[in-house]
Design a protein around this motif. Structure first.
Motif, mmCIF file in Angstrom:
data_model
loop_
_atom_site.group_PDB
_atom_site.id
_atom_site.type_symbol
_atom_site.label_atom_id
_atom_site.label_comp_id
_atom_site.label_asym_id
_atom_site.label_seq_id
_atom_site.Cartn_x
_atom_site.Cartn_y
_atom_site.Cartn_z
ATOM 1 N N ARG A 189 -16.007 -113.470 17.175
ATOM 2 C CA ARG A 189 -15.311 -114.711 17.519
ATOM 3 C C ARG A 189 -14.527 -114.550 18.815
ATOM 4 N N ILE A 190 -13.861 -113.404 18.981
ATOM 5 C CA ILE A 190 -13.094 -113.152 20.196
ATOM 6 C C ILE A 190 -14.026 -112.962 21.386
ATOM 7 N N ILE A 191 -15.134 -112.245 21.187
ATOM 8 C CA ILE A 191 -16.089 -112.028 22.276
ATOM 9 C C ILE A 191 -16.660 -113.359 22.766
ATOM 10 N N LYS A 192 -17.025 -114.230 21.824
ATOM 11 C CA LYS A 192 -17.563 -115.537 22.208
ATOM 12 C C LYS A 192 -16.516 -116.366 22.960
ATOM 13 N N ALA A 193 -15.260 -116.299 22.512
ATOM 14 C CA ALA A 193 -14.202 -117.056 23.178
ATOM 15 C C ALA A 193 -13.964 -116.533 24.591
ATOM 16 N N LEU A 194 -13.981 -115.209 24.757
ATOM 17 C CA LEU A 194 -13.809 -114.630 26.086
ATOM 18 C C LEU A 194 -14.973 -114.997 27.001
ATOM 19 N N ASN B 211 -12.680 -127.180 20.078
ATOM 20 C CA ASN B 211 -12.187 -125.948 19.454
ATOM 21 C C ASN B 211 -13.020 -125.526 18.245
ATOM 22 N N GLN B 212 -14.330 -125.540 18.400
ATOM 23 C CA GLN B 212 -15.222 -125.078 17.338
ATOM 24 C C GLN B 212 -15.467 -123.574 17.508
ATOM 25 N N PRO B 213 -15.131 -122.778 16.492
ATOM 26 C CA PRO B 213 -15.351 -121.330 16.612
ATOM 27 C C PRO B 213 -16.803 -121.014 16.944
ATOM 28 N N PHE B 214 -16.985 -120.026 17.831
ATOM 29 C CA PHE B 214 -18.284 -119.548 18.307
ATOM 30 C C PHE B 214 -19.006 -120.557 19.196
ATOM 31 N N LYS B 215 -18.403 -121.711 19.454
ATOM 32 C CA LYS B 215 -19.059 -122.716 20.291
ATOM 33 C C LYS B 215 -18.155 -123.178 21.432
ATOM 34 N N THR B 216 -17.022 -123.767 21.106
ATOM 35 C CA THR B 216 -16.144 -124.329 22.144
ATOM 36 C C THR B 216 -14.709 -123.851 21.994
ATOM 37 N N GLU B 217 -14.518 -122.699 21.402
ATOM 38 C CA GLU B 217 -13.169 -122.154 21.229
ATOM 39 C C GLU B 217 -12.848 -121.221 22.396
ATOM 40 N N ILE B 218 -11.768 -121.496 23.114
ATOM 41 C CA ILE B 218 -11.408 -120.702 24.280
ATOM 42 C C ILE B 218 -10.442 -119.593 23.886
ATOM 43 N N ALA B 219 -10.349 -118.564 24.728
ATOM 44 C CA ALA B 219 -9.505 -117.413 24.432
ATOM 45 C C ALA B 219 -8.017 -117.765 24.371
ATOM 46 N N PRO B 220 -7.468 -118.593 25.282
ATOM 47 C CA PRO B 220 -6.045 -118.947 25.156
ATOM 48 C C PRO B 220 -5.701 -119.598 23.824
ATOM 49 N N LEU B 221 -6.648 -120.374 23.253
ATOM 50 C CA LEU B 221 -6.391 -120.974 21.945
ATOM 51 C C LEU B 221 -6.296 -119.901 20.866
ATOM 52 N N LEU B 222 -7.125 -118.866 20.955
ATOM 53 C CA LEU B 222 -7.046 -117.773 19.992
ATOM 54 C C LEU B 222 -5.701 -117.058 20.089
ATOM 55 N N ILE B 223 -5.188 -116.917 21.296
ATOM 56 C CA ILE B 223 -3.879 -116.282 21.468
ATOM 57 C C ILE B 223 -2.797 -117.114 20.795
ATOM 58 N N ILE B 224 -2.835 -118.427 21.017
ATOM 59 C CA ILE B 224 -1.851 -119.312 20.379
ATOM 60 C C ILE B 224 -1.988 -119.258 18.858
ATOM 61 N N SER B 225 -3.213 -119.231 18.361
ATOM 62 C CA SER B 225 -3.435 -119.163 16.909
ATOM 63 C C SER B 225 -2.867 -117.879 16.322
#
Length: 278
Positions: A53-58, A220-234
């Protein structure tokens, strides 16, 4: 001979203030991020960054930022060229509108773009009906948002350099038999290249860390349109500070490597042309 007085203090005092300022504003906060992420140990660090999930977001964050910066270089150069070389009605208004993304809150920009390009939006409904093309909630929408917030960096970087290019250079090249394409490729672009690289680097750096204008149009769909800054906030909302700082460290390292490469190429281009980017 009397020593010439200077307005600014001496080198030692200036350097001391510079290092103190950089330490308080940049170095100490970044060091804290690295220390916090390394506190979980090397195994924990690898476990976090190996998450798919993190790799895809990056991948999504960096690919869309690079693509948006590249598009901004092309159209930012065209816009700067029109503003510098031509006179037309409404020129000052367009010149002022270039800075609008600087002043507009990013969340407002994201909401406006979403309302336009959503499947039920003013533009999105026609794109989906006639061309079967969906903009919002896709990587295309993310790239569009990054283009919007990054275009001023390219225009404002290239514009003063382009204004300083003497038209006599182009006239001399034309007198020597060069056609328009040769004048652009051999005379103008080499001079503008360092400035274009600077604008590209600024737009890319802004796009990688952009959050407000992207989360609304991304979906913000995981593995599709989720960006890394959103993961940091989460991660921060879940009080997972180690996970948040780990993602931040990876983004910092990749961004630093890309920006360092851009600076090396820029320095090489500046030496070739004898000009520095402004």
């Amino acid at each position: 001979m009397a020593q010439q007085s200077r307005v600014l203090p001496g080198f030692g005092l200036s350097l001391g203030f510079t290092l103190a300022y950089l330490s308080l504003i940049v170095l100490i906060p970044l060091s804290a991020v690295f220390i916090k992420s390394l506190g979980i140990g090397w195994d924990g660090f690898l476990d976090i960054i190996s998450s798919q999930r993190i790799i895809k977001a990056l991948q999504l964050s960096f690919s869309t930022a690079l693509l948006a910066a590249f598009i901004n270089v092309i159209f930012g150069l065209l816009l700067a060229w029109c503003l510098v070389r031509y006179r037309f009605p409404g020129k000052r208004l367009i010149d002022a509108l270039v800075d609008l993304p600087f002043a507009l809150p990013t969340a407002v920009a994201g909401i406006a773009l979403t309302s336009l390009y959503a499947p039920t939006g003013w533009i999105g409904q026609y794109l989906e009906s006639f061309f079967n093309l969906q903009i919002a909630y896709t990587p295309i929408g993310i790239t569009l948002a990054l283009i919007f917030i990054g275009i001023p960096f390219v225009v404002r970087t290239v514009q003063p350099v382009l204004a300083d290019i003497e038209t006599e250079l182009e006239e001399a090249a034309s007198a020597l038999g060069a056609n328009r394409l040769q004048i652009v490729c051999k005379v103008i672009l080499p001079i503008l290249f360092p400035a274009l690289l600077t604008g590209f680097a600024l737009a890319f750096a802004r796009g990688v860390g952009e959050y407000g204008s992207v989360i609304f149009i991304a979906g913000n769909q995981p593995f599709k349109t989720e960006i890394a800054p959103l993961l940091i906030i989460s991660r921060l909302e879940e009080y997972d500070y180690a996970g948040a700082t780990t993602i931040a460290v990876v983004m910092l390292l990749i961004s630093f490597a890309i920006l360092l490469l851009i600076n090396v190429v820029q320095a090489w281009a500046s030496r070739r042309t004898g000009r520095s980017a402004r």
